[in-house]
Design a protein around this motif. Structure first.
Motif, PDB file in Angstrom:
ATOM      1  N   ARG A   3     152.337 111.611 -43.458  1.00 41.37           N
ATOM      2  CA  ARG A   3     151.162 112.466 -43.577  1.00 41.37           C
ATOM      3  C   ARG A   3     150.940 113.162 -42.245  1.00 41.37           C
ATOM      4  NH1 ARG A   3     150.039 112.747 -48.966  1.00 41.37           N
ATOM      5  NH2 ARG A   3     150.271 110.704 -49.872  1.00 41.37           N
ATOM      6  N   MET A   4     150.752 114.468 -42.290  1.00 43.83           N
ATOM      7  CA  MET A   4     150.744 115.229 -41.054  1.00 43.83           C
ATOM      8  C   MET A   4     149.355 115.548 -40.519  1.00 43.83           C
ATOM      9  SD  MET A   4     153.890 115.538 -40.341  1.00 43.83           S
ATOM     10  CE  MET A   4     153.832 116.758 -39.029  1.00 43.83           C
ATOM     11  N   GLY A   5     148.359 115.652 -41.363  1.00 43.61           N
ATOM     12  CA  GLY A   5     147.079 116.119 -40.828  1.00 43.61           C
ATOM     13  C   GLY A   5     145.924 115.728 -41.713  1.00 43.61           C
ATOM     14  N   PHE A   6     144.763 116.302 -41.370  1.00 38.31           N
ATOM     15  CA  PHE A   6     143.539 115.938 -42.084  1.00 38.31           C
ATOM     16  C   PHE A   6     143.644 116.246 -43.581  1.00 38.31           C
ATOM     17  CE2 PHE A   6     139.149 117.154 -43.356  1.00 38.31           C
ATOM     18  CZ  PHE A   6     138.613 115.873 -43.316  1.00 38.31           C
ATOM     19  N   ASN A   7     144.182 117.437 -43.928  1.00 34.19           N
ATOM     20  CA  ASN A   7     144.287 117.782 -45.347  1.00 34.19           C
ATOM     21  C   ASN A   7     145.155 116.789 -46.102  1.00 34.19           C
ATOM     22  OD1 ASN A   7     142.710 119.966 -44.967  1.00 34.19           O
ATOM     23  ND2 ASN A   7     144.404 121.445 -44.812  1.00 34.19           N
ATOM     24  N   LEU A  98     139.735 101.843 -48.523  1.00 35.91           N
ATOM     25  CA  LEU A  98     139.845 103.250 -48.139  1.00 35.91           C
ATOM     26  C   LEU A  98     138.570 103.590 -47.362  1.00 35.91           C
ATOM     27  CD1 LEU A  98     141.057 106.134 -48.352  1.00 35.91           C
ATOM     28  CD2 LEU A  98     139.869 106.377 -50.525  1.00 35.91           C
ATOM     29  N   ILE A  99     138.721 104.226 -46.200  1.00 33.97           N
ATOM     30  CA  ILE A  99     137.551 104.573 -45.381  1.00 33.97           C
ATOM     31  C   ILE A  99     137.399 106.098 -45.349  1.00 33.97           C
ATOM     32  CG2 ILE A  99     136.537 104.456 -43.056  1.00 33.97           C
ATOM     33  CD1 ILE A  99     138.261 101.905 -42.595  1.00 33.97           C
ATOM     34  N   ALA A 100     136.218 106.592 -45.714  1.00 32.84           N
ATOM     35  CA  ALA A 100     135.927 108.043 -45.622  1.00 32.84           C
ATOM     36  C   ALA A 100     134.706 108.160 -44.721  1.00 32.84           C
ATOM     37  CB  ALA A 100     135.648 108.624 -46.994  1.00 32.84           C
ATOM     38  N   ASP A 101     134.929 108.539 -43.485  1.00 33.95           N
ATOM     39  CA  ASP A 101     133.855 108.393 -42.495  1.00 33.95           C
ATOM     40  C   ASP A 101     133.902 109.539 -41.488  1.00 33.95           C
ATOM     41  OD1 ASP A 101     131.749 107.290 -41.111  1.00 33.95           O
ATOM     42  OD2 ASP A 101     132.747 105.422 -40.578  1.00 33.95           O
ATOM     43  N   HIS A 102     132.909 109.566 -40.596  1.00 36.68           N
ATOM     44  CA  HIS A 102     132.924 110.547 -39.506  1.00 36.68           C
ATOM     45  C   HIS A 102     132.420 109.895 -38.219  1.00 36.68           C
ATOM     46  CE1 HIS A 102     128.479 111.762 -39.301  1.00 36.68           C
ATOM     47  NE2 HIS A 102     128.557 110.739 -40.120  1.00 36.68           N
ATOM     48  N   HIS A 103     132.357 108.578 -38.216  1.00 41.39           N
ATOM     49  CA  HIS A 103     131.986 107.890 -36.982  1.00 41.39           C
ATOM     50  C   HIS A 103     133.240 107.637 -36.149  1.00 41.39           C
ATOM     51  CE1 HIS A 103     128.452 107.026 -39.495  1.00 41.39           C
ATOM     52  NE2 HIS A 103     127.815 107.130 -38.355  1.00 41.39           N
ATOM     53  N   VAL A 104     133.002 107.447 -34.874  1.00 45.44           N
ATOM     54  CA  VAL A 104     134.121 107.209 -33.970  1.00 45.44           C
ATOM     55  C   VAL A 104     134.794 105.888 -34.363  1.00 45.44           C
ATOM     56  CG1 VAL A 104     134.750 106.831 -31.553  1.00 45.44           C
ATOM     57  CG2 VAL A 104     132.929 108.456 -32.146  1.00 45.44           C
ATOM     58  N   ALA A 105     136.105 105.931 -34.561  1.00 44.62           N
ATOM     59  CA  ALA A 105     136.824 104.737 -35.016  1.00 44.62           C
ATOM     60  C   ALA A 105     137.055 103.766 -33.869  1.00 44.62           C
ATOM     61  CB  ALA A 105     138.157 105.153 -35.631  1.00 44.62           C
ATOM     62  N   GLN A 106     136.954 102.492 -34.184  1.00 47.05           N
ATOM     63  CA  GLN A 106     137.304 101.455 -33.208  1.00 47.05           C
ATOM     64  C   GLN A 106     138.691 100.926 -33.575  1.00 47.05           C
ATOM     65  OE1 GLN A 106     135.489 100.885 -30.624  1.00 47.05           O
ATOM     66  NE2 GLN A 106     133.689 102.048 -31.258  1.00 47.05           N
ATOM     67  N   PRO A 107     139.451 100.504 -32.566  1.00 45.96           N
ATOM     68  CA  PRO A 107     140.809 100.048 -32.857  1.00 45.96           C
ATOM     69  C   PRO A 107     140.814  98.847 -33.811  1.00 45.96           C
ATOM     70  CG  PRO A 107     140.337 100.007 -30.487  1.00 45.96           C
ATOM     71  CD  PRO A 107     139.082 100.386 -31.167  1.00 45.96           C
ATOM     72  N   ASN A 116     138.985 110.944 -41.864  1.00 47.61           N
ATOM     73  CA  ASN A 116     137.959 111.106 -40.840  1.00 47.61           C
ATOM     74  C   ASN A 116     138.327 112.347 -40.035  1.00 47.61           C
ATOM     75  OD1 ASN A 116     136.175 110.814 -38.672  1.00 47.61           O
ATOM     76  ND2 ASN A 116     136.500 108.605 -38.490  1.00 47.61           N
ATOM     77  N   GLY A 117     137.441 113.326 -40.005  1.00 50.23           N
ATOM     78  CA  GLY A 117     137.763 114.558 -39.299  1.00 50.23           C
ATOM     79  C   GLY A 117     137.787 114.391 -37.787  1.00 50.23           C
ATOM     80  N   VAL A 118     137.058 113.398 -37.287  1.00 45.88           N
ATOM     81  CA  VAL A 118     136.858 113.277 -35.831  1.00 45.88           C
ATOM     82  C   VAL A 118     138.173 113.233 -35.039  1.00 45.88           C
ATOM     83  CG1 VAL A 118     135.864 111.823 -34.019  1.00 45.88           C
ATOM     84  CG2 VAL A 118     134.521 112.364 -36.053  1.00 45.88           C
ATOM     85  N   SER A 126     130.405 115.928 -41.639  1.00 44.22           N
ATOM     86  CA  SER A 126     129.865 114.587 -41.867  1.00 44.22           C
ATOM     87  C   SER A 126     130.618 113.911 -43.008  1.00 44.22           C
ATOM     88  CB  SER A 126     128.382 114.686 -42.203  1.00 44.22           C
ATOM     89  OG  SER A 126     128.238 115.120 -43.531  1.00 44.22           O
ATOM     90  N   ALA A 127     130.221 112.656 -43.287  1.00 37.39           N
ATOM     91  CA  ALA A 127     130.895 111.895 -44.345  1.00 37.39           C
ATOM     92  C   ALA A 127     130.758 112.582 -45.698  1.00 37.39           C
ATOM     93  CB  ALA A 127     130.329 110.478 -44.401  1.00 37.39           C
ATOM     94  N   ALA A 128     129.604 113.239 -45.947  1.00 33.34           N
ATOM     95  CA  ALA A 128     129.422 113.927 -47.231  1.00 33.34           C
ATOM     96  C   ALA A 128     130.447 115.051 -47.372  1.00 33.34           C
ATOM     97  CB  ALA A 128     128.007 114.493 -47.332  1.00 33.34           C
ATOM     98  N   GLY A 129     130.768 115.696 -46.237  1.00 28.02           N
ATOM     99  CA  GLY A 129     131.799 116.730 -46.266  1.00 28.02           C
ATOM    100  C   GLY A 129     133.146 116.124 -46.611  1.00 28.02           C
TER     101      GLY A 129
END
Ligand code: C5P
Ligand code: C5P
Length: 468
Positions: A3-7, A98-107, A116-118, A126-129
């Motif tokens: 998988r290459m990217g966000f899309n 499966l995680i769909a989020d926009h918070h900063v990920a922790q290792p 996660n777009g971040v 945001s997560a709704a997006g």
């Protein structure tokens, strides 16, 4: 498959959900969490897959226990990225998460699938997006949920700094404009309450920008508008709202506001923003625009009725909506009380921080909102930290922090501060550079506050290094 990217992450998530036999959605109780859950629950149901929802205040060692031990696909939305270690401790495998989020990920040790777009630089989605993009990928018909996604994005302040949604979040607006569910207006008045509040009330509450002689002065605001000369009431004597003014009336008021700001040497750029109205909703109701709709959902969620909010996102305008209206009134009253309490009690100022403890007077779910609103009335250069006790666990203190775009540009990152400070004393924190929270043991409050102050001092001292 690589998988290459966000899309690609979005596509993979849509495929994963579509292939699931059963889905459990675990989401967060604020506007973004509720809209995210509503979008995914609707998409999953439309796909004919059984779905169950669990709303939680925060993903922590206690709430993680409510995640069922079954064979369903557990979709964590608007939370999870920052607490992957908890998922591991709970024994959740890569195959069921499966995680769909926009918070900063922790290792994390386990490579949980995440959208996660971040990490890709999409920090204003945001997560709704994220949930919307997954739903749209599952079925193009789900683009009718665009307005719900816009509410989540606006509710999580994704439009604040840029005075409108940008990037991927803005493409969601385009979907809603195309299907007629969203009216986007460029350079509209940047003010909360444009669908429900009398115009002078609306302006008097505005603190971004602060309007000299108008903000925090309802009579001054009324006098100002009377001088402009635009009729403030309808023929039958009802106060008009901003949204129903004619374009030339809006222009007359904004020109006068520009003059007012210039006369006081204040910048005018923040007076205007792109706004999002939902023409299919009843006029003069709080569901009519994105930011007021978000408040309705926050009221539901933060007062423990997130499913009511979810039902509204999914179309209920009957009993659930009436219940939400009741909660909205309550929510507003308590937040007003909290704001008054903060201003009247005052804060303790340290070199780089201002803080206060509200004890058990206000619930932990709203103290952060109140702190954010109080900041512009206090010393806005210093981040604010607010503490309260947790009634269901007296050994813990809830901490919320808020700052502003100015401080973030100086290098302040509240998420980093609270994560680091909590780690040293056995607490847990996270969030965003501008808004973050933590739970800490109650007996180390003082030490914690001083640690936060020190860390903020370090961030303020090296703006270039932290500049984002
Ligand atoms: O994202 P988290 O729930 O889950 O944050 C919600 C709170 O953080 C809200 O009070 C929102 O106002 C604030 N926030 C913010 N700016 C952001 C993200 C969140 O003020 N960029
Ligand atoms: O609770 P509050 O509104 O202050 O939360 C602000 C942000 O901090 C939210 O994004 C929330 O998800 C995050 N937070 C966190 N860990 C905590 C408390 C809050 O990540 N223990």
């Amino acid at each position: 498959m690589i998988r290459m990217g966000f899309n690609d992450d979005v596509t993979a998530a849509a495929e994963r959900i579509a292939a699931a036999e059963e889905v459990t959605i675990i989401s967060h109780i604020d506007a973004d969490g509720i809209t995210s859950e509503a979008i995914l629950a609707e998409a999953v149901q439309r796909a004919g897959i059984p779905a169950t929802t669990h709303y939680i205040r925060q993903l922590d060692p206690l709430t993680i226990r409510t995640v069922p031990e079954d064979r369903s696909l557990k979709v964590f939305v608007d939370l999870g990225a920052g607490q992957q270690n908890l998922l591991e401790e709970r024994g959740l495998t890569v195959d069921e998460v499966l995680i769909a989020d926009h918070h900063v990920a922790q290792p994390a040790t386990l490579p949980y699938q995440q959208v996660n777009g971040v990490p890709y630089g999409h920090t204003r989605l945001s997560a709704a997006g994220v949930a919307y993009l997954i739903a749209k990928e599952m079925d193009r018909k789900n683009t009718d949920l665009a307005s719900v996604a816009v509410v989540g994005n606006v509710g999580d302040m994704m439009a604040r700094e840029t005075l409108g949604l940008t990037g991927i979040a803005r493409t969601i607006v385009d979907d809603g404009v195309a299907n007629g569910s969203i009216r986007a207006t460029a350079r509209d008045l940047n003010c909360y309450g444009t669908s429900t509040r009398p115009i002078h009330v609306c302006l008097s509450y505005n603190d971004d920008p602060l309007l000299p002689g108008i903000s925090n002065d309802i009579n001054g605001s009324l006098r100002f508008l009377q001088k402009v000369g635009v009729p403030l009431k309808t023929r039958d004597g009802r106060w008009r709202v901003w949204e129903e003014l004619e374009p030339d009336e809006k222009r007359a008021i904004t020109s006068a506001l520009v003059q007012q700001l210039l006369a006081h040497g204040e910048p005018v750029d923040r007076l205007f923003a792109e706004t999002y109205v939902f023409p299919n909703e009843a006029a003069r109701t709080p569901l009519r625009n994105a930011s007021e709709f978000a408040t309705v959902l926050n009221a539901c969620g933060r007062w423990a009725r997130p499913l009511v909010g979810s039902a509204i996102c999914r179309g209920d305008r009957g009993t659930q909506y009436r219940e939400a209206e009741y909660m909205l009134n309550n929510h507003r009253t308590i937040i007003r009380e909290l704001l008054t309490y903060i201003i009247e009690t005052g804060v303790t100022e340290l070199s780089h921080l201002q803080y206060l403890h509200v004890g058990d007077r206000f619930p932990d779910t709203i103290v952060g909102i109140g702190a954010g609103m109080a900041l512009s009335k206090l010393n806005w250069r210093k981040p604010i930290l607010i503490m309260c006790t947790l009634p269901d666990d007296p050994t813990l203190t809830k901490v919320s922090m808020r700052t502003n775009e100015w401080a973030v540009r100086q290098g302040v990152d509240l998420q980093a501060v609270l994560t680091a400070a909590s780690a040293t004393i056995g607490g847990a924190g996270g969030g965003h550079p501008i808004a973050a929270g933590a739970f800490i043991p109650h007996d180390v409050e003082e030490e914690f506050v001083y640690c936060v102050n020190r860390l903020l001092g370090e961030q303020f001292a090296v703006p270039d290094q932290n500049h984002r």
